[in-house]
Structure formats: C-alpha cells, structure tokens
Design a protein around this motif. Structure first.
Motif, PDB file in Angstrom:
ATOM      1  N   GLY A 161       0.797  -1.232   0.000  1.00 57.08           N
ATOM      2  CA  GLY A 161       0.000   0.000   0.000  1.00 57.08           C
ATOM      3  C   GLY A 161       0.824   1.274   0.000  1.00 57.08           C
ATOM      4  O   GLY A 161       1.805   1.397  -0.719  1.00 57.08           O
ATOM      5  N   GLU A 162       0.425   2.191   0.844  1.00 56.41           N
ATOM      6  CA  GLU A 162       1.049   3.508   0.958  1.00 56.41           C
ATOM      7  C   GLU A 162       1.895   3.604   2.224  1.00 56.41           C
ATOM      8  O   GLU A 162       1.601   2.941   3.215  1.00 56.41           O
ATOM      9  N   ALA A 163       2.896   4.461   2.192  1.00 58.11           N
ATOM     10  CA  ALA A 163       3.776   4.663   3.353  1.00 58.11           C
ATOM     11  C   ALA A 163       3.057   5.409   4.469  1.00 58.11           C
ATOM     12  O   ALA A 163       2.195   6.251   4.213  1.00 58.11           O
ATOM     13  N   GLY A 164       3.431   5.079   5.693  1.00 60.03           N
ATOM     14  CA  GLY A 164       2.947   5.792   6.867  1.00 60.03           C
ATOM     15  C   GLY A 164       1.658   5.223   7.427  1.00 60.03           C
ATOM     16  O   GLY A 164       1.052   4.323   6.852  1.00 60.03           O
ATOM     17  N   PRO A 165       1.246   5.759   8.569  1.00 62.91           N
ATOM     18  CA  PRO A 165       0.010   5.310   9.197  1.00 62.91           C
ATOM     19  C   PRO A 165      -1.214   5.719   8.372  1.00 62.91           C
ATOM     20  O   PRO A 165      -1.214   6.771   7.731  1.00 62.91           O
ATOM     21  N   GLY A 166      -2.244   4.910   8.425  1.00 62.07           N
ATOM     22  CA  GLY A 166      -3.488   5.238   7.750  1.00 62.07           C
ATOM     23  C   GLY A 166      -4.494   5.858   8.705  1.00 62.07           C
ATOM     24  O   GLY A 166      -4.282   5.890   9.915  1.00 62.07           O
ATOM     25  N   ARG A 167      -5.588   6.339   8.162  1.00 59.97           N
ATOM     26  CA  ARG A 167      -6.648   6.910   9.002  1.00 59.97           C
ATOM     27  C   ARG A 167      -7.355   5.831   9.802  1.00 59.97           C
ATOM     28  O   ARG A 167      -7.724   6.045  10.954  1.00 59.97           O
ATOM     29  N   HIS A 168      -7.586   4.668   9.186  1.00 57.35           N
ATOM     30  CA  HIS A 168      -8.340   3.596   9.840  1.00 57.35           C
ATOM     31  C   HIS A 168      -7.544   2.304  10.006  1.00 57.35           C
ATOM     32  O   HIS A 168      -7.818   1.537  10.913  1.00 57.35           O
ATOM     33  N   ILE A 169      -6.609   2.059   9.094  1.00 54.67           N
ATOM     34  CA  ILE A 169      -5.849   0.812   9.095  1.00 54.67           C
ATOM     35  C   ILE A 169      -4.367   1.130   8.958  1.00 54.67           C
ATOM     36  O   ILE A 169      -3.976   1.863   8.043  1.00 54.67           O
ATOM     37  N   THR A 170      -3.564   0.584   9.846  1.00 53.03           N
ATOM     38  CA  THR A 170      -2.112   0.692   9.712  1.00 53.03           C
ATOM     39  C   THR A 170      -1.510  -0.691   9.908  1.00 53.03           C
ATOM     40  O   THR A 170      -1.819  -1.379  10.881  1.00 53.03           O
ATOM     41  N   ILE A 171      -0.677  -1.083   8.954  1.00 50.82           N
ATOM     42  CA  ILE A 171       0.040  -2.342   9.027  1.00 50.82           C
ATOM     43  C   ILE A 171       1.450  -2.020   9.499  1.00 50.82           C
ATOM     44  O   ILE A 171       2.089  -1.115   8.963  1.00 50.82           O
ATOM     45  N   TYR A 172       1.920  -2.736  10.502  1.00 52.42           N
ATOM     46  CA  TYR A 172       3.283  -2.585  10.997  1.00 52.42           C
ATOM     47  C   TYR A 172       4.036  -3.861  10.639  1.00 52.42           C
ATOM     48  O   TYR A 172       3.591  -4.958  10.986  1.00 52.42           O
ATOM     49  N   ALA A 173       5.140  -3.707   9.934  1.00 50.97           N
ATOM     50  CA  ALA A 173       5.866  -4.889   9.469  1.00 50.97           C
ATOM     51  C   ALA A 173       7.370  -4.665   9.529  1.00 50.97           C
ATOM     52  O   ALA A 173       7.858  -3.544   9.362  1.00 50.97           O
ATOM     53  N   ASN A 174       8.084  -5.758   9.778  1.00 49.16           N
ATOM     54  CA  ASN A 174       9.530  -5.802   9.602  1.00 49.16           C
ATOM     55  C   ASN A 174       9.853  -7.207   9.105  1.00 49.16           C
ATOM     56  O   ASN A 174       8.947  -8.003   8.849  1.00 49.16           O
ATOM     57  N   ALA A 175      11.106  -7.539   8.971  1.00 49.21           N
ATOM     58  CA  ALA A 175      11.481  -8.833   8.400  1.00 49.21           C
ATOM     59  C   ALA A 175      11.047 -10.023   9.259  1.00 49.21           C
ATOM     60  O   ALA A 175      10.969 -11.144   8.773  1.00 49.21           O
ATOM     61  N   GLU A 176      10.720  -9.784  10.525  1.00 46.72           N
ATOM     62  CA  GLU A 176      10.400 -10.880  11.432  1.00 46.72           C
ATOM     63  C   GLU A 176       8.950 -10.953  11.900  1.00 46.72           C
ATOM     64  O   GLU A 176       8.506 -11.998  12.367  1.00 46.72           O
ATOM     65  N   HIS A 177       8.207  -9.859  11.781  1.00 45.94           N
ATOM     66  CA  HIS A 177       6.853  -9.848  12.345  1.00 45.94           C
ATOM     67  C   HIS A 177       5.988  -8.821  11.619  1.00 45.94           C
ATOM     68  O   HIS A 177       6.490  -7.858  11.050  1.00 45.94           O
ATOM     69  N   ALA A 178       4.688  -9.049  11.663  1.00 51.15           N
ATOM     70  CA  ALA A 178       3.722  -8.098  11.118  1.00 51.15           C
ATOM     71  C   ALA A 178       2.460  -8.137  11.980  1.00 51.15           C
ATOM     72  O   ALA A 178       2.086  -9.185  12.504  1.00 51.15           O
ATOM     73  N   PHE A 179       1.846  -6.985  12.139  1.00 49.69           N
ATOM     74  CA  PHE A 179       0.542  -6.881  12.781  1.00 49.69           C
ATOM     75  C   PHE A 179      -0.141  -5.651  12.223  1.00 49.69           C
ATOM     76  O   PHE A 179       0.460  -4.884  11.468  1.00 49.69           O
ATOM     77  N   MET A 180      -1.392  -5.459  12.550  1.00 51.18           N
ATOM     78  CA  MET A 180      -2.060  -4.245  12.081  1.00 51.18           C
ATOM     79  C   MET A 180      -2.949  -3.679  13.172  1.00 51.18           C
ATOM     80  O   MET A 180      -3.306  -4.374  14.126  1.00 51.18           O
ATOM     81  N   VAL A 181      -3.251  -2.404  13.010  1.00 49.00           N
ATOM     82  CA  VAL A 181      -4.153  -1.712  13.912  1.00 49.00           C
ATOM     83  C   VAL A 181      -5.325  -1.217  13.074  1.00 49.00           C
ATOM     84  O   VAL A 181      -5.130  -0.543  12.056  1.00 49.00           O
ATOM     85  N   VAL A 182      -6.527  -1.592  13.502  1.00 42.56           N
ATOM     86  CA  VAL A 182      -7.750  -1.223  12.794  1.00 42.56           C
ATOM     87  C   VAL A 182      -8.606  -0.408  13.746  1.00 42.56           C
ATOM     88  O   VAL A 182      -9.065  -0.915  14.776  1.00 42.56           O
ATOM     89  N   ASP A 183      -8.763   0.868  13.433  1.00 43.00           N
ATOM     90  CA  ASP A 183      -9.544   1.775  14.283  1.00 43.00           C
ATOM     91  C   ASP A 183      -9.191   1.624  15.766  1.00 43.00           C
ATOM     92  O   ASP A 183     -10.060   1.512  16.619  1.00 43.00           O
ATOM     93  N   GLY A 184      -7.887   1.600  16.039  1.00 39.42           N
ATOM     94  CA  GLY A 184      -7.401   1.582  17.419  1.00 39.42           C
ATOM     95  C   GLY A 184      -7.290   0.205  18.053  1.00 39.42           C
ATOM     96  O   GLY A 184      -6.836   0.089  19.184  1.00 39.42           O
ATOM     97  N   LYS A 185      -7.685  -0.854  17.347  1.00 37.58           N
ATOM     98  CA  LYS A 185      -7.570  -2.224  17.876  1.00 37.58           C
ATOM     99  C   LYS A 185      -6.449  -2.958  17.154  1.00 37.58           C
ATOM    100  O   LYS A 185      -6.397  -2.971  15.928  1.00 37.58           O
TER     101      LYS A 185
END
Length: 112
Positions: free
Chosen positions: A56-80
């Motif tokens: 997708g696009e760089a940086g945090p999103g308004r509603h969805i942000t994916i956090y990733a590195n070479a070892e792990h990934a998770f996301m935040v959806v509307d604060g969860k």
C-alpha cells in the motif's frame, strides 16, 4: 476485513500458516494480516512480513495501519491491534493495546 479477522481470531498460530493459501488450519502473523486484508478486498494473494513492508502507501493510515519488519507483522484497525502476540496475551488476535511500534515500517491500504 473485520469479519474476516473475527473468523480467524482464535485459530491456532501455525508458522507459515496462511502463506500458500488463504485457507489454513492456523495462521502466523503475516498470514493473519493477509487473511484479514483479503477479506476486506484489499489483498489478492498472501504476503509475508517482508512483503508487507512495502504494501500500500507509506505511513500510518486513518483507519488501518500495518506494521511490518522482516520478522513480524501486525495491524491496527480503528485503534484495535490484530496480532498473533495479542492472541498469546488475550486468547484472541484482537487487543485494545496497540503495543510498541518502533522497529516497524508503517503502511496502509490506499485511501484508508
């Protein structure tokens, strides 16, 4: 996307789960994120955590942000947080605690 996340929120952690196919007996971190994104029509094929670093696009999103590195990934959806680590802590991949984000690349789906 939230409904898809709910479908697998308590399924077991399986290393590599959800990578070859969205259908799996269990899911790892990036397989979980991929499954939820696919459920929301935002991803056509599973991605590992390294691939999610350029999703997708760089940086945090308004509603969805994916956090990733070479070892792990998770996301935040509307604060969860939606994360396999949250599952270890609470029994579900959903958590009210966003947790630490340093060391991760923040990405978001286009327009979200």
């Amino acid at each position: 996307m939230i409904a898809a996340g709910d479908e697998i929120a308590t399924r077991p952690y399986v290393y590599g789960g959800g990578h070859g196919s969205f259908q799996s007996a269990g899911y790892d971190c990036s397989g979980s994120v991929s499954y939820a994104l696919h459920g929301g029509g935002l991803l056509s094929a599973p991605e590992d955590s390294s691939a999610l670093e350029s999703y997708g696009e760089a940086g945090p999103g308004r509603h969805i942000t994916i956090y990733a590195n070479a070892e792990h990934a998770f996301m935040v959806v509307d604060g969860k947080r939606f994360d396999t680590i949250a599952q270890q802590e609470t029994g579900t991949r959903w958590s009210d605690s966003v947790g630490a984000t340093s060391g991760y690349v923040a990405r978001h789906p286009d327009g979200m």
